[in-house]
Design a protein around this motif. Structure first.
Motif, mmCIF file in Angstrom:
data_model
loop_
_atom_site.group_PDB
_atom_site.id
_atom_site.type_symbol
_atom_site.label_atom_id
_atom_site.label_comp_id
_atom_site.label_asym_id
_atom_site.label_seq_id
_atom_site.Cartn_x
_atom_site.Cartn_y
_atom_site.Cartn_z
ATOM 1 N N MET A 154 45.393 39.554 31.648
ATOM 2 C CA MET A 154 45.461 38.424 32.569
ATOM 3 C C MET A 154 46.841 38.223 33.176
ATOM 4 O O MET A 154 46.967 37.705 34.289
ATOM 5 N N LYS A 155 47.884 38.632 32.500
ATOM 6 C CA LYS A 155 49.220 38.506 33.087
ATOM 7 C C LYS A 155 49.355 39.378 34.332
ATOM 8 O O LYS A 155 50.075 39.032 35.270
ATOM 9 N N LEU A 156 48.667 40.481 34.336
ATOM 10 C CA LEU A 156 48.648 41.357 35.497
ATOM 11 C C LEU A 156 47.560 40.958 36.486
ATOM 12 O O LEU A 156 47.775 40.964 37.702
ATOM 13 N N ARG A 157 46.387 40.590 35.966
ATOM 14 C CA ARG A 157 45.216 40.425 36.817
ATOM 15 C C ARG A 157 45.236 39.134 37.620
ATOM 16 O O ARG A 157 44.852 39.111 38.801
ATOM 17 N N VAL A 158 45.670 38.030 37.021
ATOM 18 C CA VAL A 158 45.616 36.750 37.721
ATOM 19 C C VAL A 158 46.445 36.763 39.004
ATOM 20 O O VAL A 158 45.940 36.374 40.070
ATOM 21 N N PRO A 159 47.704 37.209 38.987
ATOM 22 C CA PRO A 159 48.446 37.259 40.254
ATOM 23 C C PRO A 159 47.781 38.134 41.307
ATOM 24 O O PRO A 159 47.783 37.797 42.498
ATOM 25 N N TYR A 160 47.207 39.252 40.871
ATOM 26 C CA TYR A 160 46.529 40.141 41.812
ATOM 27 C C TYR A 160 45.349 39.411 42.472
ATOM 28 O O TYR A 160 45.165 39.484 43.695
ATOM 29 N N VAL A 161 44.534 38.729 41.677
ATOM 30 C CA VAL A 161 43.361 38.052 42.222
ATOM 31 C C VAL A 161 43.779 36.936 43.174
ATOM 32 O O VAL A 161 43.181 36.760 44.252
ATOM 33 N N LEU A 162 44.788 36.185 42.828
ATOM 34 C CA LEU A 162 45.263 35.120 43.713
ATOM 35 C C LEU A 162 45.691 35.689 45.069
ATOM 36 O O LEU A 162 45.353 35.143 46.122
ATOM 37 N N ASP A 163 46.429 36.779 45.037
ATOM 38 C CA ASP A 163 46.869 37.399 46.286
ATOM 39 C C ASP A 163 45.680 37.930 47.089
ATOM 40 O O ASP A 163 45.630 37.788 48.323
ATOM 41 N N LYS A 164 44.721 38.543 46.399
ATOM 42 C CA LYS A 164 43.574 39.126 47.098
ATOM 43 C C LYS A 164 42.707 38.047 47.733
ATOM 44 O O LYS A 164 42.241 38.202 48.880
ATOM 45 N N LEU A 165 42.478 36.967 47.023
ATOM 46 C CA LEU A 165 41.667 35.883 47.588
ATOM 47 C C LEU A 165 42.364 35.247 48.786
ATOM 48 O O LEU A 165 41.707 34.866 49.761
ATOM 49 N N ALA A 166 43.672 35.134 48.719
ATOM 50 C CA ALA A 166 44.405 34.607 49.870
ATOM 51 C C ALA A 166 44.261 35.537 51.072
ATOM 52 O O ALA A 166 44.076 35.099 52.217
ATOM 53 N N GLU A 167 44.304 36.828 50.826
ATOM 54 C CA GLU A 167 44.156 37.819 51.889
ATOM 55 C C GLU A 167 42.784 37.750 52.542
ATOM 56 O O GLU A 167 42.637 37.987 53.746
ATOM 57 N N LEU A 168 41.760 37.408 51.748
ATOM 58 C CA LEU A 168 40.376 37.391 52.231
ATOM 59 C C LEU A 168 39.899 35.991 52.604
ATOM 60 O O LEU A 168 38.693 35.770 52.771
ATOM 61 N N ASP A 169 40.821 35.059 52.769
ATOM 62 C CA ASP A 169 40.454 33.657 52.974
ATOM 63 C C ASP A 169 39.542 33.450 54.182
ATOM 64 O O ASP A 169 38.691 32.564 54.177
ATOM 65 N N ALA A 170 39.692 34.267 55.211
ATOM 66 C CA ALA A 170 38.846 34.117 56.395
ATOM 67 C C ALA A 170 37.409 34.545 56.125
ATOM 68 O O ALA A 170 36.487 34.120 56.839
ATOM 69 N N LEU A 171 37.202 35.383 55.111
ATOM 70 C CA LEU A 171 35.851 35.829 54.764
ATOM 71 C C LEU A 171 35.214 34.957 53.689
ATOM 72 O O LEU A 171 33.994 34.735 53.699
ATOM 73 N N TRP A 172 36.021 34.505 52.743
ATOM 74 C CA TRP A 172 35.515 33.647 51.649
ATOM 75 C C TRP A 172 36.652 32.746 51.193
ATOM 76 O O TRP A 172 37.671 33.243 50.703
ATOM 77 N N ARG A 173 36.455 31.448 51.372
ATOM 78 C CA ARG A 173 37.483 30.484 50.977
ATOM 79 C C ARG A 173 37.192 29.991 49.568
ATOM 80 O O ARG A 173 36.165 29.364 49.320
ATOM 81 N N ALA A 174 38.077 30.281 48.651
ATOM 82 C CA ALA A 174 37.866 29.921 47.254
ATOM 83 C C ALA A 174 37.939 28.410 47.063
ATOM 84 O O ALA A 174 38.891 27.766 47.541
ATOM 85 N N PRO A 175 36.968 27.812 46.380
ATOM 86 C CA PRO A 175 37.062 26.390 46.040
ATOM 87 C C PRO A 175 38.285 26.117 45.161
ATOM 88 O O PRO A 175 38.791 27.022 44.476
ATOM 89 N N ALA A 176 38.749 24.879 45.144
ATOM 90 C CA ALA A 176 39.945 24.520 44.379
ATOM 91 C C ALA A 176 39.790 24.850 42.900
ATOM 92 O O ALA A 176 40.761 25.233 42.235
ATOM 93 N N ARG A 177 38.558 24.724 42.374
ATOM 94 C CA ARG A 177 38.366 24.969 40.941
ATOM 95 C C ARG A 177 38.627 26.428 40.566
ATOM 96 O O ARG A 177 38.926 26.728 39.413
ATOM 97 N N VAL A 178 38.522 27.351 41.541
ATOM 98 C CA VAL A 178 38.779 28.762 41.248
ATOM 99 C C VAL A 178 40.244 28.965 40.906
ATOM 100 O O VAL A 178 40.582 29.656 39.937
ATOM 101 N N ALA A 261 36.348 37.359 31.526
ATOM 102 C CA ALA A 261 35.313 38.034 32.305
ATOM 103 C C ALA A 261 35.182 37.426 33.699
ATOM 104 O O ALA A 261 34.947 38.135 34.688
ATOM 105 N N ARG A 262 35.359 36.125 33.794
ATOM 106 C CA ARG A 262 35.232 35.457 35.092
ATOM 107 C C ARG A 262 36.341 35.889 36.049
ATOM 108 O O ARG A 262 36.089 36.105 37.240
ATOM 109 N N VAL A 263 37.543 36.029 35.543
ATOM 110 C CA VAL A 263 38.643 36.505 36.383
ATOM 111 C C VAL A 263 38.357 37.917 36.879
ATOM 112 O O VAL A 263 38.579 38.244 38.054
ATOM 113 N N ILE A 264 37.844 38.766 35.992
ATOM 114 C CA ILE A 264 37.513 40.137 36.393
ATOM 115 C C ILE A 264 36.404 40.132 37.438
ATOM 116 O O ILE A 264 36.399 40.957 38.371
ATOM 117 N N ALA A 265 35.475 39.190 37.324
ATOM 118 C CA ALA A 265 34.417 39.071 38.326
ATOM 119 C C ALA A 265 35.004 38.760 39.697
ATOM 120 O O ALA A 265 34.583 39.340 40.720
#
Length: 298
Positions: A154-178, A261-265
């Motif tokens: 998770m120390k590696l994965r969480v920053p990656y996921v945050l960056d990726k979701l920001a990059e894809l914000d126009a396709l899918w905007r993550a709810p605040a709870r994510v 598992a949810r972060v990996i999803a």
């Protein structure tokens, strides 16, 4: 160059040349493109065979693991997996190994969106219960390497996921709870490599037919790993009302593993959304968007 562009591509002409050189009894059969991903270019050969050719050098260790371990793992599992039977050797024509396996029934889950997910939940649980149990570890797990992708770290994965979701914000905007979930996951301890894991168990690698699971393909990330690597499919593939059927079959899973598992999803669904959108694959993009929605659901 997109990260999924191949280093080497085996076109139909080269595929036939390789068959003529190494498996001449198959060389006169029709060769038809079946698909391509980050790891492999895939062709059907005749009615019975599927041949996979690596697309980049970094996957070669995992490709060798498939050749060595899938024949040992297949008899243990309740659903079909590819068993390499025709092993191609590196040559002047193609510098890497390749293999052919008998074709498995079914289509990718994303190409069969009508599949009942509650029925699928039980099939997925049966498969993962068998794969993750101690008998599989004893039979094939000890020589396997630990998960090299570090998706469960998770120390590696969480920053990656945050960056990726920001990059894809126009396709899918993550709810605040994510974001809150991801921040909670940062403090999880290092993963424990205690089970045999598929390692890349997403919807493209689950084959279905007539509403049931039929097989699991693409084992290039086979490893000893944290079960959350595979349990991500509970979040990405199963809607909320189908998850109880999964856990009734698989058994209880602690909250730490579920969060991991949810972060990996989120990681896998975001990567698949990016790929599907950029490559113009609407069925893949649709299922990836649905996967993100399911993973984000309360």
């Amino acid at each position: 160059m997109p990260v999924w562009d191949a280093e080497l591509t085996v076109d139909e002409g080269l595929a036939r040349r390789l068959l003529e050189e190494q498996f001449p009894d198959l060389a006169s059969l029709p060769i038809v493109p079946l698909g391509a991903g980050w790891d492999n270019t895939v062709y059907t050969v005749g009615q019975d065979w599927v041949f996979r050719f690596p697309r980049r050098e970094v996957v070669l260790p995992g490709f060798s693991l498939e050749i060595d371990f899938l024949p040992k793992l297949a008899p243990l599992l309740p659903f079909a997996i590819p068993v390499p039977e025709r092993i191609g050797e590196p040559s002047d024509a193609f510098p890497w190994p390749f293999f052919g396996a008998l074709k498995l029934p079914g289509v990718e889950l994303g190409d069969a969106p009508e599949t009942d997910r509650e029925t699928l939940a039980v099939d997925l649980a049966r498969f993962l219960t068998t794969l993750h149990r101690d008998e599989a570890v004893q039979a094939v797990g000890r020589p396997l390497p630990e998960n090299w992708t570090r998706r469960a770290d998770m120390k590696l994965r969480v920053p990656y996921v945050l960056d990726k979701l920001a990059e894809l914000d126009a396709l899918w905007r993550a709810p605040a709870r994510v974001r809150a979930l991801l921040e909670d996951a940062r403090s999880l301890p290092p993963p424990r490599p205690k089970a045999v894991c598929h390692g890349d168990f997403h919807f493209r690698h689950v084959l279905v037919e007539d509403g049931r699971m039929r097989g699991v393909i693409d084992w290039i990330d086979l490893c000893r790993g944290e079960p959350a690597l595979d349990l991500q499919i509970v979040w990405s593939v199963l809607p909320t009302d189908a998850r109880p059927a999964f856990f009734a079959e698989y058994g209880d899973v602690d909250e730490e593993t579920l969060l991991r598992a949810r972060v990996i999803a989120f990681h896998l669904a975001a990567a698949l959304l990016d790929y599907g959108h950029e490559e113009g694959l609407p069925a893949l993009e649709r299922e990836a968007l649905a996967s993100l929605d399911r993973a984000a659901s309360p």
